[in-house]
Write a protein that holds these residues in place. Structure first.
Motif, PDB file in Angstrom:
ATOM      1  N   MET A   1       0.832  -1.209   0.000  1.00  0.00           N
ATOM      2  CA  MET A   1       0.000   0.000   0.000  1.00  0.00           C
ATOM      3  C   MET A   1       0.869   1.263   0.000  1.00  0.00           C
ATOM      4  SD  MET A   1      -3.054  -1.300   2.501  1.00  0.00           S
ATOM      5  CE  MET A   1      -2.031  -2.175   3.691  1.00  0.00           C
ATOM      6  N   LEU A   2       2.135   1.096  -0.390  1.00  0.00           N
ATOM      7  CA  LEU A   2       3.116   2.166  -0.567  1.00  0.00           C
ATOM      8  C   LEU A   2       3.561   2.828   0.737  1.00  0.00           C
ATOM      9  CD1 LEU A   2       1.744   3.759  -3.857  1.00  0.00           C
ATOM     10  CD2 LEU A   2       3.441   1.943  -3.590  1.00  0.00           C
ATOM     11  N   ALA A   3       3.386   2.151   1.852  1.00  0.00           N
ATOM     12  CA  ALA A   3       3.956   2.610   3.127  1.00  0.00           C
ATOM     13  C   ALA A   3       5.442   2.246   3.126  1.00  0.00           C
ATOM     14  CB  ALA A   3       3.240   1.949   4.304  1.00  0.00           C
ATOM     15  N   GLN A   4       6.257   3.111   3.686  1.00  0.00           N
ATOM     16  CA  GLN A   4       7.706   2.923   3.623  1.00  0.00           C
ATOM     17  C   GLN A   4       8.340   2.873   5.008  1.00  0.00           C
ATOM     18  OE1 GLN A   4       9.158   2.232   0.736  1.00  0.00           O
ATOM     19  NE2 GLN A   4       7.123   2.412  -0.154  1.00  0.00           N
ATOM     20  N   HIS A   5       9.611   2.486   5.004  1.00  0.00           N
ATOM     21  CA  HIS A   5      10.432   2.524   6.225  1.00  0.00           C
ATOM     22  C   HIS A   5      10.613   3.984   6.632  1.00  0.00           C
ATOM     23  CE1 HIS A   5      12.277  -1.326   4.356  1.00  0.00           C
ATOM     24  NE2 HIS A   5      11.244  -1.630   5.115  1.00  0.00           N
ATOM     25  N   PRO A   6      11.187   4.256   7.811  1.00  0.00           N
ATOM     26  CA  PRO A   6      11.481   5.645   8.185  1.00  0.00           C
ATOM     27  C   PRO A   6      12.286   6.342   7.086  1.00  0.00           C
ATOM     28  CG  PRO A   6      11.812   4.217  10.059  1.00  0.00           C
ATOM     29  CD  PRO A   6      11.579   3.316   8.872  1.00  0.00           C
ATOM     30  N   LYS A   7      12.071   7.624   6.932  1.00  0.00           N
ATOM     31  CA  LYS A   7      12.632   8.384   5.816  1.00  0.00           C
ATOM     32  C   LYS A   7      14.148   8.231   5.692  1.00  0.00           C
ATOM     33  CE  LYS A   7      10.867  12.258   3.986  1.00  0.00           C
ATOM     34  NZ  LYS A   7      10.394  13.645   3.929  1.00  0.00           N
ATOM     35  N   VAL A   8      14.875   8.348   6.804  1.00  0.00           N
ATOM     36  CA  VAL A   8      16.341   8.224   6.755  1.00  0.00           C
ATOM     37  C   VAL A   8      16.736   6.849   6.213  1.00  0.00           C
ATOM     38  CG1 VAL A   8      18.434   8.121   8.170  1.00  0.00           C
ATOM     39  CG2 VAL A   8      16.745   9.907   8.577  1.00  0.00           C
TER      40      VAL A   8
ATOM     41  N   HIS B   1       3.220  15.621   8.300  1.00  0.00           N
ATOM     42  CA  HIS B   1       3.735  15.847   6.945  1.00  0.00           C
ATOM     43  C   HIS B   1       4.940  14.995   6.572  1.00  0.00           C
ATOM     44  CE1 HIS B   1       0.907  19.057   6.365  1.00  0.00           C
ATOM     45  NE2 HIS B   1       1.321  19.626   7.494  1.00  0.00           N
ATOM     46  N   GLU B   2       5.382  14.113   7.496  1.00  0.00           N
ATOM     47  CA  GLU B   2       6.553  13.304   7.148  1.00  0.00           C
ATOM     48  C   GLU B   2       6.553  11.876   7.673  1.00  0.00           C
ATOM     49  OE1 GLU B   2      10.172  14.482   9.791  1.00  0.00           O
ATOM     50  OE2 GLU B   2       9.097  16.338   9.253  1.00  0.00           O
ATOM     51  N   ALA B   3       5.636  11.526   8.538  1.00  0.00           N
ATOM     52  CA  ALA B   3       5.597  10.145   9.048  1.00  0.00           C
ATOM     53  C   ALA B   3       4.163   9.811   9.460  1.00  0.00           C
ATOM     54  CB  ALA B   3       6.561   9.965  10.214  1.00  0.00           C
ATOM     55  N   ASP B   4       3.349   9.476   8.461  1.00  0.00           N
ATOM     56  CA  ASP B   4       1.954   9.149   8.718  1.00  0.00           C
ATOM     57  C   ASP B   4       1.519   8.001   7.797  1.00  0.00           C
ATOM     58  OD1 ASP B   4      -0.672   9.099   9.541  1.00  0.00           O
ATOM     59  OD2 ASP B   4      -1.043  11.236   9.185  1.00  0.00           O
ATOM     60  N   ASN B   5       2.066   6.815   8.058  1.00  0.00           N
ATOM     61  CA  ASN B   5       1.709   5.648   7.246  1.00  0.00           C
ATOM     62  C   ASN B   5       0.253   5.241   7.447  1.00  0.00           C
ATOM     63  OD1 ASN B   5       3.772   4.906   5.498  1.00  0.00           O
ATOM     64  ND2 ASN B   5       4.962   3.995   7.144  1.00  0.00           N
ATOM     65  N   ARG B   6      -0.330   5.565   8.587  1.00  0.00           N
ATOM     66  CA  ARG B   6      -1.754   5.306   8.796  1.00  0.00           C
ATOM     67  C   ARG B   6      -2.565   6.014   7.710  1.00  0.00           C
ATOM     68  NH1 ARG B   6      -5.137   8.793  10.517  1.00  0.00           N
ATOM     69  NH2 ARG B   6      -7.190   8.209  11.203  1.00  0.00           N
ATOM     70  N   LYS B   7      -2.253   7.279   7.481  1.00  0.00           N
ATOM     71  CA  LYS B   7      -2.934   8.065   6.439  1.00  0.00           C
ATOM     72  C   LYS B   7      -2.660   7.459   5.063  1.00  0.00           C
ATOM     73  CE  LYS B   7      -3.041  12.777   4.584  1.00  0.00           C
ATOM     74  NZ  LYS B   7      -2.471  14.135   4.758  1.00  0.00           N
ATOM     75  N   GLN B   8      -1.424   7.042   4.818  1.00  0.00           N
ATOM     76  CA  GLN B   8      -1.075   6.428   3.534  1.00  0.00           C
ATOM     77  C   GLN B   8      -1.919   5.181   3.278  1.00  0.00           C
ATOM     78  OE1 GLN B   8       0.786   7.261   0.951  1.00  0.00           O
ATOM     79  NE2 GLN B   8       0.340   5.331  -0.085  1.00  0.00           N
TER      80      GLN B   8
ATOM     81  N   LEU C   1      -4.832   4.284   4.699  1.00  0.00           N
ATOM     82  CA  LEU C   1      -6.249   4.630   4.531  1.00  0.00           C
ATOM     83  C   LEU C   1      -6.522   5.238   3.163  1.00  0.00           C
ATOM     84  CD1 LEU C   1      -7.071   6.028   8.088  1.00  0.00           C
ATOM     85  CD2 LEU C   1      -7.782   3.832   7.095  1.00  0.00           C
ATOM     86  N   ASN C   2      -5.640   6.110   2.695  1.00  0.00           N
ATOM     87  CA  ASN C   2      -5.808   6.700   1.356  1.00  0.00           C
ATOM     88  C   ASN C   2      -5.699   5.648   0.264  1.00  0.00           C
ATOM     89  OD1 ASN C   2      -6.164   9.228   2.459  1.00  0.00           O
ATOM     90  ND2 ASN C   2      -4.086   9.913   2.036  1.00  0.00           N
ATOM     91  N   TRP C   3      -4.764   4.725   0.428  1.00  0.00           N
ATOM     92  CA  TRP C   3      -4.599   3.655  -0.562  1.00  0.00           C
ATOM     93  C   TRP C   3      -5.852   2.791  -0.609  1.00  0.00           C
ATOM     94  CZ3 TRP C   3      -4.886  -1.499  -1.193  1.00  0.00           C
ATOM     95  CH2 TRP C   3      -4.296  -2.028  -2.332  1.00  0.00           C
ATOM     96  N   ILE C   4      -6.402   2.440   0.546  1.00  0.00           N
ATOM     97  CA  ILE C   4      -7.618   1.625   0.599  1.00  0.00           C
ATOM     98  C   ILE C   4      -8.774   2.358  -0.080  1.00  0.00           C
ATOM     99  CG2 ILE C   4      -9.386   0.721   2.168  1.00  0.00           C
ATOM    100  CD1 ILE C   4      -7.028   0.031   4.098  1.00  0.00           C
ATOM    101  N   GLU C   5      -8.937   3.624   0.242  1.00  0.00           N
ATOM    102  CA  GLU C   5     -10.019   4.399  -0.362  1.00  0.00           C
ATOM    103  C   GLU C   5      -9.874   4.462  -1.886  1.00  0.00           C
ATOM    104  OE1 GLU C   5     -11.711   8.957  -0.359  1.00  0.00           O
ATOM    105  OE2 GLU C   5     -10.793   8.199   1.466  1.00  0.00           O
TER     106      GLU C   5
END
Length: 148
Positions: A63-70, A130-137, A139-143
């Motif tokens: 669902m395009l969620a990623q590891h921590p940005k660094v 704005h930089e670490a919200d995989n929950r939102k990612q 939910l948006n992917w599911i929608e």
């Protein structure tokens, strides 16, 4: 069970997901515990002796969620100034809160959640809007992909 080296045996169908558990290649023999099909986002492969939350981690990748940005930048040999592809959201990254990682981290101490500023652990937020919200990612992917 499928052999890890033959993921091509999995039939790909739109909006159909399969978790494959295999025992022949455990962590003793393979440094990866799970793998997501990042090209078609149709399946994940999980070793039978993986740590807790591995399935959630690999499904997050589909669902395009990623590891921590660094970590994401390091794994992909990117500089801090690199503009992330349009395929990825600027906020779709894992996070650490009070030395515990969210599901998309490789932390030995994990909490059972995708990163989100709305989730707290030991009174500390487990994400940034704005930089670490995989929950939102997720939910948006599911929608976008499953509500049709």
């Amino acid at each position: 069970m499928l052999d890890y080296t033959r993921p091509s045996l999995i039939a790909k169908q739109p909006n159909e997901y399969t978790a494959v558990v295999f025992s022949s290649l455990s962590l003793k023999y393979n440094r990866f515990c799970g793998e997501a099909d990042l090209y078609n986002n149709n399946f994940v492969i999980i070793s039978i002796d993986c740590p807790e939350f591995t399935l959630e981690h690999e499904l997050g990748h589909t669902m395009l969620a990623q590891h921590p940005k660094v970590q994401f930048y390091k794994e992909n040999n990117l500089s801090d100034s690199y503009k992330i592809s349009e395929s990825y959201s600027d906020y779709a990254f894992g996070y650490y809160c009070d030395n515990h990682g969210t599901v998309m981290t490789y932390s030995r101490l994990q909490i059972a959640a995708y990163s989100s500023p709305f989730i707290k652990f030991a009174a500390k937020p487990c994400g940034k809007s704005h930089e670490a919200d995989n929950r939102k990612q997720v939910l948006n992917w599911i929608e976008k992909n499953l509500s049709k």
